[in-house]
Design a protein around this motif. Structure first.
Motif, PDB file in Angstrom:
ATOM      1  N   THR A 387       0.883  -0.847   0.091  1.00  0.00           N
ATOM      2  CA  THR A 387      -0.051   0.251   0.112  1.00  0.00           C
ATOM      3  C   THR A 387       0.881   0.833  -0.226  1.00  0.00           C
ATOM      4  O   THR A 387       0.242   2.188  -0.622  1.00  0.00           O
ATOM      5  N   ALA A 388       1.924   1.251   0.648  1.00  0.00           N
ATOM      6  CA  ALA A 388       2.455   2.491   0.651  1.00  0.00           C
ATOM      7  C   ALA A 388       3.883   3.313  -0.565  1.00  0.00           C
ATOM      8  O   ALA A 388       3.526   4.166  -0.869  1.00  0.00           O
ATOM      9  N   VAL A 389       4.039   1.917  -1.636  1.00  0.00           N
ATOM     10  CA  VAL A 389       4.983   1.749  -2.710  1.00  0.00           C
ATOM     11  C   VAL A 389       3.362   2.021  -3.632  1.00  0.00           C
ATOM     12  O   VAL A 389       3.627   2.966  -4.788  1.00  0.00           O
ATOM     13  N   ALA A 390       2.060   1.758  -3.268  1.00  0.00           N
ATOM     14  CA  ALA A 390       0.989   2.199  -4.718  1.00  0.00           C
ATOM     15  C   ALA A 390       0.524   3.389  -4.589  1.00  0.00           C
ATOM     16  O   ALA A 390      -0.007   3.885  -5.216  1.00  0.00           O
ATOM     17  N   ALA A 391      -0.107   3.882  -3.198  1.00  0.00           N
ATOM     18  CA  ALA A 391       0.273   5.275  -2.833  1.00  0.00           C
ATOM     19  C   ALA A 391       0.946   5.909  -2.821  1.00  0.00           C
ATOM     20  O   ALA A 391       0.702   7.281  -3.560  1.00  0.00           O
TER      21      ALA A 391
END
Length: 529
Positions: A387-391
């Protein structure tokens, strides 16, 4: 109330000290001159009185008078004539018993003659200083030997001729004229030399007095060792002349580094270029980013004419770490800002269509926007599960669109959920490389940036391509150590992103490289979460 006495100046102290030395030297020279004068007197006058004494002892009249029980009037006349003709101080004649039979000093007659050496009584000659009747004289004592058949070789008496030795004061007065000239000339030369030397030292110390120089030295030590920044100074031959404790720690230098050259300390590459001024930007006094021993350093070099250079060092590692930790929050903020700007433009478009009555167009426009958003979200969520990289990529997509750059996610992208620490580092590397790519290509037409993420059991590979001109092959190996940046503006804090990227990859046992317009980074991760 204590009087505030004015302290003598440096020039005055030097002058007084040198004058004292000159006076001591002059006194020593005068003493040596007087001693030499005494030695000369003893040598010259000693030979003269010895020759006169031998001449008088060989006089037949002396032998004849000494053989008589009572010397006649001829002996006093001969003694007086000898003194008058030779100009000596005293002439004395004694018999074999050592009793004076005649002398130019009447008080010595019938007195025992003091001998300079007992060998005189046995027929030996002697010369030296002897005190006669309270007067110190340089005398020669010569035995009178018989020359007749009945007294041949027998000692008949002793002849003494003396010359009063001059006192120290008399010698000084005799040589006063010459000594005065010598002392005057020496004093004049000494004073002139002392004055010139004092002026020279004054110029070399920039007119500062000793207490002022000591104050400057104390302030220098306080400034060098009281600041948190590192300071290192090099001479024109690139030898270290000064470095404070923070500078030595930041550059990982040994304790005995002062006096050694950069080559002897194995300082090479980008760091050596910045310190020695080999880089054109560093020679103009601009901040330079250098990675050294796992630290991100910002260095500023200033040249000092004739002395070398002084470089200040600031540790930006903690700032870079803080930037890494705040990356997710910054990405969210950028995403909201970009989306707010994008939504405002879309709302303006919808409002305009409604006002002109194109209601069907409004519906079609809203449907197109929804499909685009769903397509982007579906692409990210299906290929990037962290989620951190996607965000971050969602935020960078909106930011790129705002700058007219199309951000693409490669079809070969596949990334699982990572541990939080690894996810933060991967997001930092991706964000830095994407920012660099957007800056490099945003000025061109049909600009695009493509991101590809690949993962195996222990490694994450990040590949970022862009439509920009790329990095020159000559800079490909140095781009990260230089703190290179593709930004047009040349500011001191530029280029930390690439240096931080390399630092993170190195800490994870990986590497980062560039080929043209493609950056490739590899990191070892702990596993999936």
């Amino acid at each position: 109330m204590v009087a505030n006495l004015k302290r003598p100046t440096l020039a005055g102290q030097l002058l007084v000290l040198q004058l004292a030395i000159i006076v001591i030297v002059l006194v020593a020279v005068a003493a040596l001159s007087l001693a030499q004068s005494a030695a000369t007197f003893n040598r010259v006058e000693g030979r003269r009185v010895a020759a006169l004494a031998e001449q008088l002892a060989d006089n037949p009249l002396i032998r004849a008078q000494l053989e008589q029980p009572a010397p006649g009037a001829a002996l006093p006349a001969l003694v007086q004539a000898t003194q008058t003709q030779s100009g000596v101080s005293s002439v004395t004649v004694a018999d074999t018993r050592g009793i004076v039979v005649d002398s130019t000093d009447p008080t010595l007659v019938r007195e025992r003659l003091p001998l300079g050496d007992q060998s005189v009584a046995h027929g030996r000659s002697w010369s030296g200083e002897l005190r006669l009747n309270g007067t110190l004289e340089l005398v020669a004592q010569v035995p009178v030997l018989g020359d007749q058949h009945d007294n041949l070789g027998r000692q008949l008496g002793v002849v003494v001729i003396g010359e009063v030795s001059p006192t120290l004061w008399q010698r000084a007065l005799d040589a006063s004229y010459n000594i005065g000239i010598y002392l005057g000339l020496a004093s004049l030369v000494g004073l002139t030399g002392s004055w010139l030397l004092a002026r020279r030292i004054k110029r070399q110390t920039l007119g500062l007095e000793p207490r002022e120089i000591a104050g400057l030295a104390e302030h220098r030590e306080a400034m060098l060792y009281g600041i948190a920044e590192g300071v290192i100074a090099l001479d024109p031959h690139h030898r270290i002349t000064l470095v404070n404790a923070p500078g030595r720690a930041l550059l990982d230098l040994p304790e005995d580094c002062v006096g050694r050259s950069l080559g002897e300390l194995d300082v090479d590459g980008r760091l050596a270029e910045v310190l020695s001024g080999g880089d054109a930007s560093s020679s103009r006094g601009r901040d330079q980013v250098v990675v050294r021993a796992g630290r991100v350093l910002v260095m500023n070099r200033m040249s000092v004419t004739g002395l070398g250079s002084v470089t200040t060092l600031r540790d930006r590692t903690e700032l870079a770490q803080l930037e890494r930790e705040m990356g997710s929050f910054r990405s969210t903020t950028e995403l909201l800002r970009a989306q707010a700007h994008e939504f405002a433009n879309q709302l303006h478009t919808i409002s305009g269509l409604i006002q002109i009555g194109e209601h069907d167009e409004v519906v079609q426009y809203v449907d197109a926007l929804a499909r685009h958003r769903e397509s982007l979200d579906l692409t990210l969520t299906s290929r990037v599960h962290d989620t951190a990289v996607a965000a971050l990529l969602m935020a960078k997509s909106a930011q790129a669109a705002e700058r007219r750059v199309r951000l693409k996610i490669s079809e070969r992208t596949s990334l699982d959920r990572l541990e939080p620490a690894d996810a933060a580092d991967v997001a930092t590397v991706v964000g830095n490389l994407v920012d660099n790519a957007i800056d490099a290509c945003c000025s061109g037409d049909d600009a695009w940036v493509e991101v590809e993420l690949r993962q195996d059991t222990s490694t994450v590979e990040i590949v970022v391509r862009d439509s920009g001109p790329g990095v020159a092959e000559s800079l490909a190996r140095e781009v990260f150590s230089h703190g290179f940046t593709t930004k047009v503006a040349e500011q001191g804090e530029r280029g930390i992103g690439l240096a931080l990227t390399r630092l993170i990859c190195t800490r994870h046992g990986g590497e980062v490289a560039v080929t043209g317009a493609m950056f490739t980074a590899r990191l070892t991760v702990g596993g999936t979460s």
